[in-house]
Design an enzyme around this catalytic site. Sequence first.
Site, PDB file in Angstrom:
ATOM      1  CB  VAL A   1      -1.040  -1.643   1.263  1.00 48.47           C
ATOM      2  CG1 VAL A   1      -2.424  -1.724   0.624  1.00 48.47           C
ATOM      3  CG2 VAL A   1      -1.160  -1.669   2.786  1.00 48.47           C
ATOM      4  CE  LYS A   2      -1.818  -7.579  -5.445  1.00 51.80           C
ATOM      5  NZ  LYS A   2      -1.520  -8.645  -6.402  1.00 51.80           N
ATOM      6  CB  THR A   3      -4.690  -1.031  -3.052  1.00 56.98           C
ATOM      7  OG1 THR A   3      -6.091  -0.899  -3.182  1.00 56.98           O
ATOM      8  CG2 THR A   3      -4.035   0.330  -3.264  1.00 56.98           C
TER       9      THR A   3
ATOM     10  N   GLY B   1      -0.386  -6.874   2.528  1.00 58.98           N
ATOM     11  CA  GLY B   1      -1.839  -7.020   2.494  1.00 58.98           C
ATOM     12  C   GLY B   1      -2.319  -6.751   1.078  1.00 58.98           C
TER      13      GLY B   1
END
Length: 290
Positions: A202-204, A172
């Site tokens: 998760v990439k944030t 995501g």
Amino acid sequence: MADLDDIREGKKFGTGVAVKNQSFHVKGADNLTWGAKDRLTRIFNPETSRTVMLAFDHGFIMGPTSGLERIDLNIVPLMEYADCLMCARGILQTSVPANINKPICLRSDAGTTILTELNDNVLIDIEDAIRFNVSAMAIMLAIGDPAMEAKTVANLFRLADLGAKYGIPVMGVTAVGKDMARDARYFGLASRVCAENGANIVKTYYCEGFENVVAACPVPIVIAGGKKLPEKEALELCYMAINDGAAGVDMGRNVFQSDDPVAMIQAVSAVVHKNYSVDQAFELFQELKN
Ligand code: R5P
């Protein structure tokens, strides 16, 4: 011959190493299928549980971004130093050598370009991911965007269903709208929403209080680099993120727009996998550059 206790303790026998009975090296992945774990192991180094993903998917919304005009000249030379390559299908098919033997994180959604307000985003068929033998599929979530939030969350939910069916992990990608606060409360919420809807990675973005974002997210977080920074600052960003619990980076512009991209990706990798300090990594960058 190894007895059972020796195998549990991971003792060495001859040229082989008995497999230690321990939980899987990627956060939140213990209950996934063998295929999904195999794919995650291609992305996350089993020794460090971390990854250096090279992101060059920018063109699918931005066109020929600076540094990405010539994939053959500017990006292919970086690939050997990356643990995973993140791109869209057109570039994968045309410009990534099929014998590179690197795991691919395939951009699996499509939508509007930078010329248009973000107003639609669709899921690409999973058959592409299977045909390309990818190790993960990436999809964007526009959390907090009234027009796009529900649509992009539903896309992730559906992709996670398909990914689970075929053993292909989903990443995501938390987008940041113009008016969104870039703080731990926002990134914490966005990351958790990704994981709760089935994302395996998760990439944030890094932010103050990042350790709380990581702690509340049951799957590994990798950070995007964002706009180009001076090399030492970009290495500092990596260092702080890793120190606060990131499982790696999914970095683009701060690598391929660097004065020396080949040196920069090696310096980033030293921070991620070898726990280099900012000074050590910057020294390595300069040495390699010279
Ligand atoms: C943006 O849509 C893409 O997903 C990029 O891959 C991402 O932002 C990481 O690249 P950068 O480090 O240049 O921010």
